[in-house]
Design a protein around this motif. Structure first.
Motif, PDB file in Angstrom:
ATOM      1  N   GLY A   1       0.819  -1.218   0.000  1.00 45.50           N
ATOM      2  CA  GLY A   1       0.000   0.000   0.000  1.00 45.50           C
ATOM      3  C   GLY A   1       0.847   1.258   0.000  1.00 45.50           C
ATOM      4  N   ALA A   2       2.119   1.136  -0.334  1.00 46.88           N
ATOM      5  CA  ALA A   2       3.017   2.281  -0.240  1.00 46.88           C
ATOM      6  C   ALA A   2       3.709   2.594  -1.561  1.00 46.88           C
TER       7      ALA A   2
ATOM      8  N   GLU B   1       8.158   6.597  -0.178  1.00 49.64           N
ATOM      9  CA  GLU B   1       7.456   7.629  -0.970  1.00 49.64           C
ATOM     10  C   GLU B   1       6.089   7.115  -1.413  1.00 49.64           C
ATOM     11  N   PRO B   2       5.159   7.032  -0.466  1.00 47.24           N
ATOM     12  CA  PRO B   2       3.819   6.552  -0.838  1.00 47.24           C
ATOM     13  C   PRO B   2       3.083   7.601  -1.657  1.00 47.24           C
ATOM     14  N   SER B   3       2.067   7.164  -2.387  1.00 55.74           N
ATOM     15  CA  SER B   3       1.281   8.134  -3.144  1.00 55.74           C
ATOM     16  C   SER B   3      -0.001   8.448  -2.385  1.00 55.74           C
ATOM     17  N   ALA B   4      -0.644   9.521  -2.779  1.00 54.26           N
ATOM     18  CA  ALA B   4      -1.879   9.965  -2.123  1.00 54.26           C
ATOM     19  C   ALA B   4      -3.076   9.474  -2.919  1.00 54.26           C
ATOM     20  N   ASP B   5      -4.158   9.181  -2.234  1.00 53.38           N
ATOM     21  CA  ASP B   5      -5.430   8.971  -2.924  1.00 53.38           C
ATOM     22  C   ASP B   5      -6.536   9.427  -1.994  1.00 53.38           C
ATOM     23  N   VAL B   6      -7.783   9.132  -2.376  1.00 53.36           N
ATOM     24  CA  VAL B   6      -8.917   9.642  -1.617  1.00 53.36           C
ATOM     25  C   VAL B   6      -8.926   9.104  -0.174  1.00 53.36           C
ATOM     26  N   HIS B   7      -8.249   7.968   0.047  1.00 51.12           N
ATOM     27  CA  HIS B   7      -8.273   7.371   1.384  1.00 51.12           C
ATOM     28  C   HIS B   7      -7.218   7.928   2.325  1.00 51.12           C
ATOM     29  N   GLY B   8      -6.178   8.539   1.780  1.00 47.78           N
ATOM     30  CA  GLY B   8      -5.153   9.046   2.672  1.00 47.78           C
ATOM     31  C   GLY B   8      -4.085   9.812   1.901  1.00 47.78           C
TER      32      GLY B   8
END
Lengths: 289, 165
Positions: free
Chosen positions: A217-218, A254-261
């Motif tokens: 998830g990252a 370096e995770p990406s962003a989405d509507v959940h976080g």
């Protein structure tokens, strides 16, 4: 959702299955439990002309131990893996991940190999394979090869499997003595895909001699953080070492962003999970200093 | 393309001829006329379509009908014995576990499978095992209460040597 039309094939042997795949190649998809493939088809994200159902192929449903570790066949469901004593003792990460994988009804149909071949970067099994250093056995009419987990996940829902290959088996190497493992994650709702999760292991002989940190998830694949793992080696397995590792994770992931976080929130969680996961892993071998 | 196979549902075998793309839920509802299996999300999230496949709960919307060939399927219609409700149905009724009841077939089949494997689960285990079923009316507490009523009913049935489960 209604699936798009396809030609359906139900081979009885692996030989027949790989011959079909040799003929149809990228027009075909392999169906085992269908818990990833059927939603994708329903949503028209994939639209194979041919579906090759390996559900009746003999010899793919076993969990077997060998001197070199334990292997999981293509038709082993998550529920079978969850209840397997062989996996609990020889590949504890698989066992530890199971409560997080979907829900009971999904685990009853979905397979471990199917989840790995689907390669969702937010799913548990791909990250477990990378943490454990598993090998994926790919079979085609051209022969059989083993693909190391570090080479297997090449992008979002993309693997190193060629279009004519079937993932028939995953081999988990034997655990080194003094190894503790843990799977931890944060999800919005239990059973959902994780916002961020971590499959980790620590091998300890007075100090840490090996570490694996595999995040899901990252990113677009499960992510191993080799530099942070190196920081842990030679340290005692204590809170200070884990705090340092958590800080290093936060600055390198370096995770990406989405509507959940947001990316920042996920980066923060990755640090929390590092501390939590390493503490749990150390406590499973009773070495927490 | 059509495929022909035998579907065993609630102890009755039916010859089915259908397109392979059709789901188990659609064939159960439309070809067999067993509309107690409900379709909510149709992509594996809500659990309303849960049926038992060889005793284990599965999403019938994420199973092709042809994949059920050679297996025993149980739907909600297979629970009651004539006019006599299954102990899990009776328990849900007593505990007010039904409101609109759209989710109830899935919840009850998940519960039947849970109690067959573990006759005395804790409240936590019940929540865990039913976490794949969504309800938009009850707030879940009465459903969990219903499971606990069923646990007691099944235990006393077993103790008295009776029982129809």
């Amino acid at each position: 959702m209604k699936n798009p039309p396809f030609e359906y094939h139900q081979p009885d042997t692996l030989e027949d299955a790989i011959q079909l795949l040799a003929v149809y190649g990228d027009e075909a998809k392999v169906l085992a439990g269908g818990q990833s493939l059927l939603p994708l088809m329903g949503l028209r994200l994939v639209r194979p002309s041919h579906v090759i159902d390996i559900g009746r192929v003999a010899g793919l449903g076993a969990i077997s131990t060998e001197s070199s570790g334990v292997s999981v066949g293509a038709l082993v469901s998550h529920s079978m893996a969850e209840r397997s004593e062989k996996l609990r003792t020889n590949a504890p990460l698989v066992h530890q991940a199971m409560p997080y994988v979907g829900h009971r009804a999904i685990r009853n149909r979905g397979t471990v190999c199917g989840s790995v071949a689907h390669a969702d970067p937010a799913a548990e099994m791909p990250a477990v394979c990378r943490a454990a250093g598993a090998s994926m056995i790919a079979v085609s009419s051209r022969g059989e090869r083993a693909i190391e987990a570090d080479e297997f996940f090449v992008g979002y829902l993309q693997t190193a499997l060629d279009v004519d290959e079937i993932l028939t088996e995953i081999r988990f190497p034997a655990l080194a003595e003094g190894t503790g493992t843990a799977v931890v994650e944060v999800a919005r709702r239990h059973g959902d895909y994780a916002l961020v999760g971590l499959a980790c292991s620590l091998t300890v002989e007075s100090t840490i001699t090996a570490a694996a940190l595999s995040f899901f998830g990252a990113g677009s694949t499960p992510i191993r953080l080799g530099e942070v793992e190196q920081l842990l080696i030679g340290e005692e397995p204590n809170e200070a070492a884990f705090t340092t590792a958590a800080a290093a994770v936060r600055s390198s992931i370096e995770p990406s962003a989405d509507v959940h976080g947001s990316a920042n929130y996920r980066r923060y969680l990755a640090g929390v999970l590092t501390q939590r996961g390493l503490t749990q892993a150390a406590s499973t071998v009773g070495v927490l200093a | 393309m059509t495929v022909s196979f035998t579907l065993n549902v609630n102890g009755a075998a039916t010859e089915v001829s259908t397109e392979p793309r059709r789901t188990l839920s659609d064939v159960i509802r439309e070809d067999l006329g067993l509309t107690g299996t409900h379709l909510g999300c149709e992509h594996g999230v809500c659990g309303a379509c849960t049926v038992l496949l060889d005793g284990a709960p599965v999403r019938s919307c994420l199973t092709l009908a042809v994949q059920a060939d050679g297996h025993e399927i149980t739907t909600v219609e297979g629970l009651a014995n004539g006019d006599e409700l299954h102990p899990v149905q009776q328990a849900m009724h007593e505990a007010h576990g039904f409101q609109c009841a759209f989710c109830s077939p899935g919840f009850m089949l998940s519960t039947v499978a849970l109690l067959a494997e573990n006759p005395n689960p804790s409240r936590h285990e019940i929540r865990e095992e039913l976490s794949g079923n969504l309800c938009r009316c009850t707030g879940y507490h009465t459903i969990l209460d219903g499971v606990e009523v069923a646990i007691r009913a099944l235990a006393s049935d077993g103790a008295s040597g009776g029982g129809d489960a």
